[in-house]
Design an enzyme around this catalytic site. Structure first.
Site, short mmCIF file in Angstrom:
data_model
loop_
_atom_site.label_atom_id
_atom_site.label_comp_id
_atom_site.label_asym_id
_atom_site.label_seq_id
_atom_site.Cartn_x
_atom_site.Cartn_y
_atom_site.Cartn_z
N HIS A 72 63.78 59.50 36.82
CA HIS A 72 64.07 60.08 35.52
C HIS A 72 63.12 59.49 34.47
O HIS A 72 63.12 58.28 34.24
CB HIS A 72 65.52 59.78 35.10
CG HIS A 72 66.53 60.56 35.86
ND1 HIS A 72 67.86 60.61 35.50
CD2 HIS A 72 66.42 61.35 36.96
CE1 HIS A 72 68.53 61.39 36.34
NE2 HIS A 72 67.66 61.83 37.24
N TYR A 201 74.43 61.53 27.91
CA TYR A 201 75.43 60.69 27.25
C TYR A 201 75.96 61.46 26.05
O TYR A 201 75.20 61.76 25.12
CB TYR A 201 74.81 59.37 26.78
CG TYR A 201 74.35 58.46 27.90
CD1 TYR A 201 75.18 57.44 28.35
CD2 TYR A 201 73.11 58.62 28.49
CE1 TYR A 201 74.77 56.59 29.37
CE2 TYR A 201 72.69 57.78 29.52
CZ TYR A 201 73.53 56.77 29.95
OH TYR A 201 73.11 55.94 30.96
N PRO A 293 79.34 49.67 31.44
CA PRO A 293 78.38 50.46 32.22
C PRO A 293 77.53 51.42 31.41
O PRO A 293 76.63 52.07 31.97
CB PRO A 293 79.29 51.22 33.20
CG PRO A 293 80.59 51.32 32.49
CD PRO A 293 80.73 50.06 31.71
N LYS A 297 73.27 48.42 33.21
CA LYS A 297 72.58 47.14 33.36
C LYS A 297 73.16 46.20 34.39
O LYS A 297 72.54 45.20 34.74
CB LYS A 297 72.56 46.41 31.99
CG LYS A 297 71.80 47.15 30.90
CD LYS A 297 70.38 47.37 31.30
CE LYS A 297 69.62 48.24 30.32
NZ LYS A 297 68.34 48.72 30.86
N TYR A 385 66.36 50.74 27.83
CA TYR A 385 66.98 51.51 28.93
C TYR A 385 66.20 51.34 30.23
O TYR A 385 66.79 51.17 31.30
CB TYR A 385 67.05 52.99 28.54
CG TYR A 385 68.00 53.80 29.40
CD1 TYR A 385 69.33 53.93 29.05
CD2 TYR A 385 67.55 54.42 30.56
CE1 TYR A 385 70.22 54.66 29.84
CE2 TYR A 385 68.42 55.14 31.36
CZ TYR A 385 69.74 55.26 31.00
OH TYR A 385 70.61 55.99 31.80
#
Length: 391
Positions: A72, A201, A293, A297, A385
């Site tokens: 991704h 998200y 979550p 990480k 990220y």
């Protein structure tokens, strides 16, 4: 029996450390109280930072990852029914994350263990750490009713939040920092294609939602729920309806529904224990820290811990230089706290809190709008990220 390093726990932290030490010729034994099937079967995270992917390649464990992992280069954030994409690769010089379930990572680590000389003792129960502050550390355990004693130079506690490792540090030495969140994630696995080829998200007035996946035909979805919710009250139809509402019409238009084959509720917390070393004992992974979550990480932090620890142990045994071991806790914690900050911030940005008043909600939406329109803000999100480098 004697070894140089006793590793407690055969999760990601313990097995990555075992592989790293075996490659360096350092003798180690991994003690795991469960069976391989149990450890490998646990449903956990599935987003690998670039550093974790690189380590698997470095260890020669990435054959299936290269074939099956989903790379991704961006991620998506939704609010007020609209979605915008953060182009992580463009903002970080080509970095990306890879979706590849922890179960698959564990399978790769286990499959290669024997041929790489990684010794694992399963069903090692009733573990007791002895003399970890002295000159003769050891681990006692019971396997199939028979008592065993493992003498060692060092103990690496990779045994999770509820393990014995952290509890062996005296209370007057250990400092604990914790934030327990007033909600959890209700998650399902279903054999349906993902709603999007990248994660979404979603921030909705009814709460957070996440659209994720494990493969092109298997989806992992979550919705934020109260801690008083029960799985039994969430039929598949109710879950799909709530997910579609929170994702918004743009994403929900492509949502494929189907029966779930796994459903669970996980509470969220932020947790850090300091120091991560006491005498001959070193904490790594969930034994030392937990992250919500939201930022994906958890496993990645465990991997960065053991990379630092393995480097320090190699330096000690090869060069007789204790500096790496002496500096392990400070070096690992520097990265841990940055990941904790990102996960805490991202959770606060995307979730609905019970005490959130209209002003707080407006501030949340304003920050999302700012990120949407600011390349600088998106760069900060993207570099966290994909994973910060080791210090």
């Amino acid at each position: 029996m004697r070894t140089q390093v006793a590793i407690i726990g055969a999760g990601p932290a313990g097995l990555f450390l075992g592989h790293l030490l075996a490659r360096a010729g350092i003798d180690a034994v991994v003690l795991e109280r469960r069976t391989r099937d149990y450890v490998e079967g646990r449903v956990r995270a599935g987003v690998l930072e670039q550093g974790t992917v690189a380590l698997m390649a470095e260890l020669g464990l990435d054959a299936r990852l290269r074939d099956e992992g989903l790379v991704h280069t961006g991620t998506n954030i939704g609010y007020d029914g609209e979605i915008f994409r953060v182009d992580m690769a463009a903002l970080t010089g080509g970095s990306a994350v890879t979706v590849y379930g922890q179960q698959e990572v564990m399978r790769d680590l286990f499959d290669a263990a024997e041929e790489r000389g990684v010794r694992i003792v399963f069903e090692a129960e009733d573990l007791v750490l002895e003399d970890i502050a002295g000159s003769s550390p050891s681990v006692r355990y019971v396997r199939h009713g028979e008592a065993h004693h493992l003498a060692c130079d060092y103990v690496a506690a990779c045994d999770g939040f509820h393990g014995v490792g952290r509890g062996a540090i005296p209370a007057d030495v250990l400092k604990v920092f914790e934030r327990v969140y007033p909600f959890g994630w209700l998650g399902i696995l279903a054999e349906v294609p993902p709603v999007n080829h990248e994660l979404i998200y979603a921030n909705h007035e009814r709460g957070f939602a996440l659209a994720s996946m494990r493969s092109p035909s298997r989806s992992r979805y979550y919705v934020q729920v109260g801690l008083d919710e029960r799985i039994e009250d969430w039929s598949d139809d109710r879950f799909w309806d709530e997910l579609a509402l929170r994702l918004g019409p743009q994403a929900a238009a492509g949502l494929v529904r189907g029966p779930s084959f796994e459903k669970s509720i996980a509470p969220l917390r932020s947790f850090v224990a300091e120091p991560m070393r006491y005498g001959a004992l070193f904490l790594a992974g969930d034994a030392a820290h937990i992250v919500p979550p939201t930022g994906a990480k958890g496993m990645n932090l465990a991997v960065s811990d053991v990379r630092i620890l393995a480097e320090a142990l190699v330096r000690h045994y090869r060069d007789r230089d204790p500096a790496g071991l002496d500096g392990y806790s400070a070096r690992a914690l520097a990265r841990v706290w940055k990941a904790e900050r990102f996960s805490w911030w991202f959770t606060g940005l995307t979730h609905r809190f019970p005490d959130m008043d209209p002003f707080a909600r407006r501030m949340q939406v304003a920050e999302l709008a700012y990120i949407r329109g600011s390349q600088a803000a998106q760069t900060v999100l993207a570099e966290n990220y994909v994973g910060l480098p080791l210090a």
